[in-house]
Write an enzyme that holds these catalytic residues in place. Sequence first.
Site, PDB file in Angstrom:
ATOM      1  N   TYR A 108      17.216  42.493  55.336  1.00 27.95           N
ATOM      2  CA  TYR A 108      17.001  43.491  54.282  1.00 27.95           C
ATOM      3  C   TYR A 108      15.905  43.054  53.315  1.00 27.95           C
ATOM      4  O   TYR A 108      15.833  41.885  52.920  1.00 27.95           O
ATOM      5  CB  TYR A 108      18.296  43.679  53.474  1.00 27.95           C
ATOM      6  CG  TYR A 108      19.409  44.346  54.231  1.00 27.95           C
ATOM      7  CD1 TYR A 108      19.302  45.664  54.682  1.00 27.95           C
ATOM      8  CD2 TYR A 108      20.596  43.658  54.485  1.00 27.95           C
ATOM      9  CE1 TYR A 108      20.337  46.268  55.363  1.00 27.95           C
ATOM     10  CE2 TYR A 108      21.643  44.259  55.162  1.00 27.95           C
ATOM     11  CZ  TYR A 108      21.511  45.568  55.599  1.00 27.95           C
ATOM     12  OH  TYR A 108      22.541  46.166  56.266  1.00 27.95           O
ATOM     13  N   ARG A 116      41.218  26.132  25.759  1.00 27.04           N
ATOM     14  CA  ARG A 116      41.559  27.217  26.686  1.00 27.04           C
ATOM     15  C   ARG A 116      42.966  27.713  26.364  1.00 27.04           C
ATOM     16  O   ARG A 116      43.128  28.757  25.758  1.00 27.04           O
ATOM     17  CB  ARG A 116      41.448  26.722  28.137  1.00 27.04           C
ATOM     18  CG  ARG A 116      41.579  27.811  29.168  1.00 27.04           C
ATOM     19  CD  ARG A 116      41.174  27.333  30.559  1.00 27.04           C
ATOM     20  NE  ARG A 116      42.094  26.361  31.138  1.00 27.04           N
ATOM     21  CZ  ARG A 116      41.899  25.793  32.328  1.00 27.04           C
ATOM     22  NH1 ARG A 116      40.830  26.087  33.056  1.00 27.04           N
ATOM     23  NH2 ARG A 116      42.763  24.907  32.798  1.00 27.04           N
ATOM     24  N   ARG A 152      47.597  15.505  38.017  1.00 24.49           N
ATOM     25  CA  ARG A 152      47.441  16.858  38.577  1.00 24.49           C
ATOM     26  C   ARG A 152      46.202  16.855  39.468  1.00 24.49           C
ATOM     27  O   ARG A 152      45.080  17.015  39.018  1.00 24.49           O
ATOM     28  CB  ARG A 152      47.299  17.897  37.453  1.00 24.49           C
ATOM     29  CG  ARG A 152      48.519  17.985  36.537  1.00 24.49           C
ATOM     30  CD  ARG A 152      48.394  19.141  35.554  1.00 24.49           C
ATOM     31  NE  ARG A 152      47.145  19.131  34.826  1.00 24.49           N
ATOM     32  CZ  ARG A 152      46.922  18.496  33.669  1.00 24.49           C
ATOM     33  NH1 ARG A 152      47.896  17.801  33.092  1.00 24.49           N
ATOM     34  NH2 ARG A 152      45.745  18.556  33.098  1.00 24.49           N
ATOM     35  N   HIS A 184      44.421  18.930  29.024  1.00 26.05           N
ATOM     36  CA  HIS A 184      43.461  19.065  30.118  1.00 26.05           C
ATOM     37  C   HIS A 184      42.087  18.588  29.638  1.00 26.05           C
ATOM     38  O   HIS A 184      41.624  18.996  28.578  1.00 26.05           O
ATOM     39  CB  HIS A 184      43.397  20.532  30.544  1.00 26.05           C
ATOM     40  CG  HIS A 184      42.688  20.766  31.850  1.00 26.05           C
ATOM     41  ND1 HIS A 184      42.891  19.983  32.971  1.00 26.05           N
ATOM     42  CD2 HIS A 184      41.795  21.714  32.226  1.00 26.05           C
ATOM     43  CE1 HIS A 184      42.143  20.436  33.970  1.00 26.05           C
ATOM     44  NE2 HIS A 184      41.465  21.476  33.540  1.00 26.05           N
ATOM     45  N   ASP A 230      27.907  40.819  56.648  1.00 24.68           N
ATOM     46  CA  ASP A 230      28.684  40.224  57.738  1.00 24.68           C
ATOM     47  C   ASP A 230      27.887  39.311  58.658  1.00 24.68           C
ATOM     48  O   ASP A 230      28.441  38.762  59.595  1.00 24.68           O
ATOM     49  CB  ASP A 230      29.272  41.347  58.617  1.00 24.68           C
ATOM     50  CG  ASP A 230      29.838  42.469  57.789  1.00 24.68           C
ATOM     51  OD1 ASP A 230      30.772  42.196  57.026  1.00 24.68           O
ATOM     52  OD2 ASP A 230      29.325  43.602  57.883  1.00 24.68           O
ATOM     53  N   CYS A 273      23.360  39.030  54.838  1.00 27.75           N
ATOM     54  CA  CYS A 273      23.923  40.391  54.852  1.00 27.75           C
ATOM     55  C   CYS A 273      25.431  40.315  54.557  1.00 27.75           C
ATOM     56  O   CYS A 273      25.973  39.240  54.348  1.00 27.75           O
ATOM     57  CB  CYS A 273      23.706  41.047  56.212  1.00 27.75           C
ATOM     58  SG  CYS A 273      22.026  40.939  56.851  1.00 27.75           S
ATOM     59  N   LYS A 314      46.667  25.909  43.447  1.00 24.81           N
ATOM     60  CA  LYS A 314      46.300  27.233  42.939  1.00 24.81           C
ATOM     61  C   LYS A 314      45.168  27.821  43.780  1.00 24.81           C
ATOM     62  O   LYS A 314      44.505  27.090  44.532  1.00 24.81           O
ATOM     63  CB  LYS A 314      45.880  27.132  41.470  1.00 24.81           C
ATOM     64  CG  LYS A 314      44.619  26.281  41.237  1.00 24.81           C
ATOM     65  CD  LYS A 314      44.420  25.994  39.748  1.00 24.81           C
ATOM     66  CE  LYS A 314      43.189  25.125  39.528  1.00 24.81           C
ATOM     67  NZ  LYS A 314      43.108  24.630  38.129  1.00 24.81           N
TER      68      LYS A 314
HETATM   69  C1  LIG Z   1      42.861  23.333  38.087  1.00 28.68           C
HETATM   70  C2  LIG Z   1      43.536  22.380  37.192  1.00 28.68           C
HETATM   71  C3  LIG Z   1      43.735  21.058  37.585  1.00 28.68           C
HETATM   72  C4  LIG Z   1      43.141  20.480  38.842  1.00 28.68           C
HETATM   73  O1  LIG Z   1      41.771  20.250  38.639  1.00 28.68           O
HETATM   74  P1  LIG Z   1      40.909  19.438  39.713  1.00 28.68           P
HETATM   75  O2  LIG Z   1      39.625  19.193  39.026  1.00 28.68           O
HETATM   76  O3  LIG Z   1      40.747  20.338  40.890  1.00 28.68           O
HETATM   77  O4  LIG Z   1      41.678  18.222  40.046  1.00 28.68           O
HETATM   78  C5  LIG Z   1      44.486  20.242  36.759  1.00 28.68           C
HETATM   79  N1  LIG Z   1      44.994  20.709  35.592  1.00 28.68           N
HETATM   80  C6  LIG Z   1      44.798  21.968  35.169  1.00 28.68           C
HETATM   81  C7  LIG Z   1      45.384  22.407  33.874  1.00 28.68           C
HETATM   82  C8  LIG Z   1      44.058  22.849  35.952  1.00 28.68           C
HETATM   83  O5  LIG Z   1      43.838  24.096  35.512  1.00 28.68           O
END
Ligand SMILES: *Cc1c(COP(=O)(O)O)cnc(C)c1O
Length: 373
Positions: A256, A128, A210, A156, A305, A303, A34
């Site tokens: 700046y 979430r 994941r 999660h 850039d 800045c 992602k």
């Molecule tokens: C982003 C995400 C992950 C990966 O998390 P990491 O800490 O980068 O491994 C796994 N599961 C879900 C649902 C996420 O949103």
Amino acid sequence: MLTNYIEIDIDKIINNIEKVKSMNNQTPICAVVKANAYGLGAVPIATYIEDHISYFAVARYSEAKALRLSGIIKPILILGYVSVEEAIECAEYDIDICIFDMDYTFEIDKALNKKLNGHLAIDTGHTRLGFRNYETQKILSLKNLKNIRIRGAFTHYATADEKDTSFSKLQTKLFEETISNVRDELNIENIHIANSAAGISFDVKSDMIRLGISMYGIYPSDYLKDTSSIDLEKTFRFMSRIAFVKDVKKGTPISYGRTFYTKKDMKIATVPIGYADGYFRAFSNIGEVLVNGENARVCGRVCMDQMMIDVSNIKCKIGDEVEIYYDIYKEANKIDTIAYELMTSFDMRLERVYKKDGKVVKVDDYIGEIYED
Ligand SMILES: *Cc1c(COP(=O)(O)O)cnc(C)c1O
């Protein structure tokens, strides 16, 4: 010769994936790509690692579609909301979606005229997305879906990167209880629970991990960096070059707002990196970069850039390489954030350079590509 770029080492990414797999009894990996693979470039990375992983995960429909259009054939899961229209497209492209609300899921189901795979999200404490772990009846009602098949289920962790694992244990227990009540009835085949933090620290029984940040060689927290038994290798370097070097007299203001005055005669270099490249303005006067192996501090405000650095004690000239975030944990801490945010802030103005077997195999120039015809 490129000026500002992110160099990504594909072999190191693959090594990190294989290390996490072997530490977890060869549990298959869902590569989380992602946010453009945490800023490093989702399409090329997904393409190079596809043989080493079993699934991909992204956050948006557009990200999933980009992977499919680039020829990715492994399953892809969107870890968040999709609109009904996007869900219909997901069925076309064979992209899995998240299932976390009963009425909304039936609304999508009705709009479909093709099969679509869903993964049940169970909320066990991250609060979430997801059915609450006690909503067994609602979850079981999903048996009546016509077009959506519940292919997977997941939860999660909220605190898997911390020393105290008691909340993770509680989440695991709640998840397992919920799943045992619905798994057979819904015929769920793929149960996944671990993120990077869990995957590199404690034992989780999961059909896949994941794996996000640790695939790119970054520990999810300082605690895990200091304690994890796995040796991850950072897979990217954020590079720039010296644009200009000059001697300045004691008492000279820099940048700046004149927030920095030289306290002695100094040698100052200008680097063509600014907050528009994703180098946070919060690094004004505190950021540190590496020039010819030596540490150089940012002087004055960053800045849009460009920025100035102190090279008083460093031998350097125009064109010499500058490495930014060589200690990404230290830099993130300085501005109260995490490596995740620094990486996902890399702007499209930075070119992405991919290396494999020590050779550059691909250079992506996003701005050039947008305006190409
Ligand atoms: C982003 C995400 C992950 C990966 O998390 P990491 O800490 O980068 O491994 C796994 N599961 C879900 C649902 C996420 O949103």
